[in-house]
Design a protein around this motif. Structure first.
Motif, mmCIF file in Angstrom:
data_model
loop_
_atom_site.group_PDB
_atom_site.id
_atom_site.type_symbol
_atom_site.label_atom_id
_atom_site.label_comp_id
_atom_site.label_asym_id
_atom_site.label_seq_id
_atom_site.Cartn_x
_atom_site.Cartn_y
_atom_site.Cartn_z
ATOM 1 N N MET A 1 0.826 -1.206 0.000
ATOM 2 C CA MET A 1 0.000 0.000 0.000
ATOM 3 C C MET A 1 0.866 1.265 0.000
ATOM 4 S SD MET A 1 -1.571 0.302 3.896
ATOM 5 C CE MET A 1 -2.335 1.871 3.532
ATOM 6 N N GLU A 2 0.248 2.391 -0.340
ATOM 7 C CA GLU A 2 0.993 3.651 -0.368
ATOM 8 C C GLU A 2 0.795 4.414 0.940
ATOM 9 O OE1 GLU A 2 1.077 6.448 -3.927
ATOM 10 O OE2 GLU A 2 -0.345 4.914 -4.588
ATOM 11 N N ILE A 3 1.887 4.754 1.578
ATOM 12 C CA ILE A 3 1.813 5.502 2.841
ATOM 13 C C ILE A 3 2.818 6.646 2.818
ATOM 14 C CG2 ILE A 3 2.061 5.398 5.343
ATOM 15 C CD1 ILE A 3 1.427 2.452 5.218
ATOM 16 N N HIS A 4 2.340 7.816 3.185
ATOM 17 C CA HIS A 4 3.220 8.967 3.321
ATOM 18 C C HIS A 4 3.011 9.555 4.719
ATOM 19 C CE1 HIS A 4 5.863 11.991 1.531
ATOM 20 N NE2 HIS A 4 5.221 12.883 2.259
ATOM 21 N N GLU B 1 -6.382 8.543 2.416
ATOM 22 C CA GLU B 1 -7.109 8.721 3.676
ATOM 23 C C GLU B 1 -6.187 9.491 4.622
ATOM 24 O OE1 GLU B 1 -10.190 7.363 4.371
ATOM 25 O OE2 GLU B 1 -10.266 6.976 6.544
ATOM 26 N N ILE B 2 -6.750 10.490 5.316
ATOM 27 C CA ILE B 2 -5.921 11.283 6.227
ATOM 28 C C ILE B 2 -6.077 10.736 7.645
ATOM 29 C CG2 ILE B 2 -5.316 13.613 6.983
ATOM 30 C CD1 ILE B 2 -5.203 13.216 3.894
ATOM 31 N N LYS C 1 -8.959 0.502 7.588
ATOM 32 C CA LYS C 1 -7.737 0.428 6.788
ATOM 33 C C LYS C 1 -7.967 0.848 5.350
ATOM 34 C CE LYS C 1 -5.603 -3.023 9.705
ATOM 35 N NZ LYS C 1 -5.089 -4.387 9.861
ATOM 36 N N PRO C 2 -7.335 1.926 4.954
ATOM 37 C CA PRO C 2 -7.494 2.415 3.586
ATOM 38 C C PRO C 2 -6.460 1.765 2.645
ATOM 39 C CG PRO C 2 -6.198 3.959 4.829
ATOM 40 C CD PRO C 2 -6.442 2.785 5.735
ATOM 41 N N GLU C 3 -6.569 2.079 1.360
ATOM 42 C CA GLU C 3 -5.580 1.640 0.356
ATOM 43 C C GLU C 3 -4.339 2.529 0.394
ATOM 44 O OE1 GLU C 3 -6.193 -0.650 -2.742
ATOM 45 O OE2 GLU C 3 -7.055 -1.427 -0.868
ATOM 46 N N LYS C 4 -4.612 3.832 0.601
ATOM 47 C CA LYS C 4 -3.531 4.821 0.603
ATOM 48 C C LYS C 4 -3.728 5.729 1.813
ATOM 49 C CE LYS C 4 -4.597 6.252 -3.773
ATOM 50 N NZ LYS C 4 -4.370 7.018 -5.035
ATOM 51 N N ALA D 1 0.885 2.078 14.533
ATOM 52 C CA ALA D 1 -0.091 2.289 13.457
ATOM 53 C C ALA D 1 0.412 1.692 12.147
ATOM 54 C CB ALA D 1 -0.373 3.775 13.291
ATOM 55 N N LEU D 2 1.692 1.906 11.856
ATOM 56 C CA LEU D 2 2.238 1.380 10.599
ATOM 57 C C LEU D 2 2.276 -0.133 10.593
ATOM 58 C CD1 LEU D 2 5.145 3.858 9.730
ATOM 59 C CD2 LEU D 2 2.990 3.542 8.500
ATOM 60 N N GLU D 3 2.607 -0.725 11.731
ATOM 61 C CA GLU D 3 2.615 -2.192 11.754
ATOM 62 C C GLU D 3 1.221 -2.729 11.459
ATOM 63 O OE1 GLU D 3 3.031 -4.666 15.153
ATOM 64 O OE2 GLU D 3 3.199 -6.333 13.731
ATOM 65 N N ARG D 4 0.198 -2.091 12.020
ATOM 66 C CA ARG D 4 -1.179 -2.538 11.763
ATOM 67 C C ARG D 4 -1.573 -2.346 10.303
ATOM 68 N NH1 ARG D 4 -4.947 -3.265 16.276
ATOM 69 N NH2 ARG D 4 -3.471 -3.885 17.870
ATOM 70 N N LEU D 5 -1.146 -1.256 9.716
ATOM 71 C CA LEU D 5 -1.513 -0.959 8.325
ATOM 72 C C LEU D 5 -0.710 -1.772 7.328
ATOM 73 C CD1 LEU D 5 -1.753 2.930 7.991
ATOM 74 C CD2 LEU D 5 -3.512 1.273 7.338
ATOM 75 N N ASN D 6 0.557 -1.970 7.642
ATOM 76 C CA ASN D 6 1.504 -2.337 6.587
ATOM 77 C C ASN D 6 2.477 -3.452 6.980
ATOM 78 O OD1 ASN D 6 2.261 -1.707 3.946
ATOM 79 N ND2 ASN D 6 3.961 -0.406 4.607
ATOM 80 N N GLY D 7 2.295 -4.022 8.161
ATOM 81 C CA GLY D 7 3.184 -5.092 8.609
ATOM 82 C C GLY D 7 4.610 -4.629 8.841
#
Lengths: 168, 168
Positions: free
Chosen positions: B1-4, B80-81, B96-99, B137-143
């Motif tokens: 997924m895309e995360i910034h 998603e903000i 959980k969003p895509e981006k 938060a990142l671990e939950r979103l993105n492992g």
């Protein structure tokens, strides 16, 4: 479960905020206290006391000169010694003990720490942050639903800040 | 997924190390980059560049004056903000969003940020650390199994430090 943190080689002023974050994460994820080595820092101790006074819990911070003494004393009390280091095996392979002393270093960790630890564990194997590594390890060990009864309590909100002042 | 990541109100010298930890955690857990507001800090940018140069990945750091501009531009791109704040609802309830654009503040976050966010999420509801909150938060979103092909790579070890130098 019983969890204590050992923060190695606190340096002033460099580590002031990082060690404070380490302590606050330890508290928020249910550890009972933190011992730190390196430079003595009453500012660090006071700021954690202030947080506990307002937000509750019995988390305590204390200073000790020798890391070896701390490790040996916790070993004697039956604590598993877990050292968080980017060079360790993945935290996903952690063997979960009943009682744990979790060690977080700053820049140069003496090789003796690696030998004294029962588990040297890494969170991602990449250089990042002892604060983050501690949070990830504590969540795996101890979850994140700990209750604190303090003078201040957050009322979770979708879009604002709500803090309740209790009469404690 | 895309995360910034959007890091708000970076202050010098106070936030030097904390913002560096925020960026390194973002990189290690697979975000593509970080934008920061507050004071411009070429030292922060250089130290992250150095890490990427040695350890791999395309993580980038850039400065922007207006947090609103960053949020608006990511909203337009369908992100998603997500704002991490101790006052939000538990991160366990995250949609959980895509981006995702994940916002981490420093001390005083403007109330506008709470309103502009699609989700205001809290990690424990206790005061601790934006570095830790971001990691959780990142671990939950993105492992946390992201691969980096850098000049340096850790060879996970039970009791020592093993780093491989590749010929990249």
């Amino acid at each position: 479960m019983e969890i204590h943190i050992l923060r190695l080689s606190h340096r002033l002023p460099r580590d002031e905020r990082i060690s404070t974050h380490v302590a606050l994460v330890a508290r928020a994820f249910g550890a009972d206290g933190m011992t730190y080595t390196g430079q003595h820092d009453s500012g660090l101790e006071d700021s954690i006391k202030r947080i506990c006074n307002n937000w509750g819990g019995k988390f305590s911070v204390s200073y000790e000169k020798s890391f070896k003494k701390v490790i040996t004393s916790y070993k004697k009390k039956g604590f598993e010694i877990i050292h968080l280091t980017m060079y360790g095996i993945p935290v996903q392979k952690m063997k979960k003990p009943e009682k744990a002393l979790i060690i977080v270093g700053s820049e140069q960790v003496p090789s003796e720490v690696y030998r004294l630890a029962d588990q040297n564990l890494s969170v991602t194997g990449q250089p990042h942050s002892e604060v983050a590594a501690l949070a990830i390890a504590l969540e795996r060990l101890n979850g994140m639903d700990h209750e604190f009864k303090g003078k201040l309590q957050v009322l979770p909100s979708k879009s604002g800040k709500h803090v309740i002042k209790t009469s404690m």
